[in-house]
Design an enzyme around this catalytic site. Sequence first.
Site, PDB file in Angstrom:
ATOM      1  N   TYR A   7       0.804  -1.218   0.000  1.00  0.00           N
ATOM      2  CA  TYR A   7       0.000   0.000   0.000  1.00  0.00           C
ATOM      3  C   TYR A   7       0.840   1.273   0.000  1.00  0.00           C
ATOM      4  CZ  TYR A   7       1.137  -0.369   4.955  1.00  0.00           C
ATOM      5  OH  TYR A   7       1.807  -0.486   6.143  1.00  0.00           O
ATOM      6  N   GLU A  73      10.652  -3.565   5.909  1.00  0.00           N
ATOM      7  CA  GLU A  73       9.569  -3.195   6.820  1.00  0.00           C
ATOM      8  C   GLU A  73       9.974  -3.272   8.295  1.00  0.00           C
ATOM      9  OE1 GLU A  73       7.278  -1.729   5.542  1.00  0.00           O
ATOM     10  OE2 GLU A  73       6.792  -2.570   3.601  1.00  0.00           O
TER      11      GLU A  73
END
Length: 128
Positions: A7, A73
């Site tokens: 996203y 991440e």
Amino acid sequence: MYLVFCYGTLRSGESNHAVIKEATLIESFSWTNGQLYDTRDGYPALIQNEDGTVYGEVYEVDDQLLEKINLLEGYQEGRDYNLYEQVMQIIESNQGSYEAITYMMRKPERRFMEIPGGDWVTYRNRKG
């Protein structure tokens, strides 16, 4: 193989897309429940929220690409604190639904700004 919902900066045309350039794009337009925030560090954060919608892309990745995404991440399985947590989330698209790995933060920091509309790419293009 794994499905991953992207996203933010991993999306096509974004700053970290090169990390997954070898992945197979499954859905270029998809969405899930959540609230998107601008961290003010050049990337967004997805926070669980049943009332909001966040838009992104779904990719199929292998073990090696998943490890690269985990590094980006700030996620390591079993670690007490991760920047993002790996969560299996239902992702919807015009073609159907998927269960995909999604990277979420537990809660927004005070300095984070809510992204109206839940789309990082649209938001960044509007910001200029």
